[in-house]
Motif scaffolding. Structure first.
Motif, PDB file in Angstrom:
ATOM      1  N   ASN A  37       0.801  -1.214   0.000  1.00 11.63           N
ATOM      2  CA  ASN A  37       0.000   0.000   0.000  1.00 11.63           C
ATOM      3  C   ASN A  37       0.836   1.267   0.000  1.00 11.63           C
ATOM      4  N   ALA A  38       1.990   1.214   0.640  1.00 11.88           N
ATOM      5  CA  ALA A  38       2.877   2.382   0.691  1.00 11.88           C
ATOM      6  C   ALA A  38       4.327   1.890   0.688  1.00 11.88           C
ATOM      7  N   PHE A  39       5.188   2.603  -0.022  1.00 10.86           N
ATOM      8  CA  PHE A  39       6.586   2.195  -0.099  1.00 10.86           C
ATOM      9  C   PHE A  39       7.448   3.389  -0.493  1.00 10.86           C
ATOM     10  N   ARG A  40       8.737   3.232  -0.411  1.00 15.64           N
ATOM     11  CA  ARG A  40       9.672   4.299  -0.750  1.00 15.64           C
ATOM     12  C   ARG A  40       9.991   4.263  -2.257  1.00 15.64           C
ATOM     13  N   PRO A  41      10.346   5.381  -2.848  1.00 21.68           N
ATOM     14  CA  PRO A  41      10.677   5.412  -4.282  1.00 21.68           C
ATOM     15  C   PRO A  41      11.792   4.436  -4.659  1.00 21.68           C
ATOM     16  N   GLU A  42      12.780   4.260  -3.769  1.00 21.24           N
ATOM     17  CA  GLU A  42      13.899   3.363  -4.073  1.00 21.24           C
ATOM     18  C   GLU A  42      13.511   1.882  -4.045  1.00 21.24           C
ATOM     19  N   ASP A  43      12.278   1.579  -3.625  1.00 22.37           N
ATOM     20  CA  ASP A  43      11.816   0.183  -3.633  1.00 22.37           C
ATOM     21  C   ASP A  43      11.355  -0.273  -5.011  1.00 22.37           C
ATOM     22  N   CYS A  44      11.260   0.661  -5.955  1.00 24.80           N
ATOM     23  CA  CYS A  44      10.743   0.330  -7.295  1.00 24.80           C
ATOM     24  C   CYS A  44      11.812   0.551  -8.355  1.00 24.80           C
ATOM     25  N   TRP A  45      12.115  -0.490  -9.123  1.00 19.09           N
ATOM     26  CA  TRP A  45      13.124  -0.402 -10.182  1.00 19.09           C
ATOM     27  C   TRP A  45      12.688   0.550 -11.290  1.00 19.09           C
ATOM     28  N   ALA A  46      11.393   0.612 -11.562  1.00 23.64           N
ATOM     29  CA  ALA A  46      10.907   1.501 -12.624  1.00 23.64           C
ATOM     30  C   ALA A  46      11.183   2.963 -12.271  1.00 23.64           C
ATOM     31  N   LEU A  47      11.020   3.313 -11.004  1.00 19.59           N
ATOM     32  CA  LEU A  47      11.296   4.682 -10.572  1.00 19.59           C
ATOM     33  C   LEU A  47      12.791   4.962 -10.557  1.00 19.59           C
TER      34      LEU A  47
END
Length: 206
Positions: A107-117
């Motif tokens: 539901n909520a996460f940090r930007p660095e948790d996503c490879w696309a970002l």
């Protein structure tokens, strides 16, 4: 000898005719498949255009999120998904529109948790065995995961993340194509709505 030559000639003609028939059927089959694909793309484009038109009529961005949550499942051919938006503080990504029985993301996460970002482009991870699986995605066996960054006017608004059972390469390619088109146009619509909200709030304060 003449009879044999005639028989050989007719046999060759018959074989050529059969080859031509097979070739023609193959071409017809290919054309029919292409026609169905084009019809599906046109229907898809019409659905996306209708969604964007409705979003532009929304009074608030929260209303737009509700519309997206109920409409995207019928446009994108996948099992589950979520629209996740960057918070005003820029240090958190939060799910604002979620659909499907399977959770496509936390539901909520940090930007660095996503490879696309991190990479600034669409990221596809095939199943939980992938070494490049985003850490915001639940560990679900047998699922493909796709994250599409939503970028408009030089700003990253968030991501569109999708989850679908691992199928054929064609289905995966079709989903990637759909996600790219929807993500790009959705980002522009959301950016316009966000600016409208900002200007409305400023006018109320002034």
């Amino acid at each position: 000898l003449g009879v044999i030559r005639d028989m050989t000639h007719w046999k060759r003609l018959e074989e050529k005719t059969q080859r031509d028939i097979v070739k023609r059927k193959h071409i017809e089959g290919t054309l029919q498949k292409e026609q169905r694909r084009l019809q599906a793309m046109l229907a898809e484009s019409s659905q996306v255009s209708e969604l964007l038109d409705i979003l532009q009529s929304c009074q608030t961005i929260k209303e737009a999120y509700r519309i997206i949550e109920t409409t995207l499942p019928s446009i994108l051919s996948c099992h589950a998904g979520a629209l996740c938006i960057t918070s005003d503080s820029r240090d958190l990504i939060e799910g604002v529109a979620v659909w499907g029985e399977t959770a496509a993301t936390r539901n909520a996460f940090r930007p660095e948790d996503c490879w696309a970002l991190q990479r600034g482009k669409m990221h596809q991870a095939g199943g939980n065995e992938s070494p490049a699986l985003c850490t915001h995605i639940p560990n679900i066996e047998g699922f493909d995961h796709l994250c599409v960054p939503l970028v408009a006017q030089g700003e990253t608004l968030g991501i569109l993340t999708l989850a679908d059972p691992i199928r054929t390469e064609k289905h995966r390619n079709d989903l990637e194509r759909q996600a790219k088109v929807v993500g790009k146009r959705l980002a522009l619509a959301l950016a316009n709505l966000r600016w409208r909200d900002i200007l409305r709030n400023r006018s109320l304060r002034d």
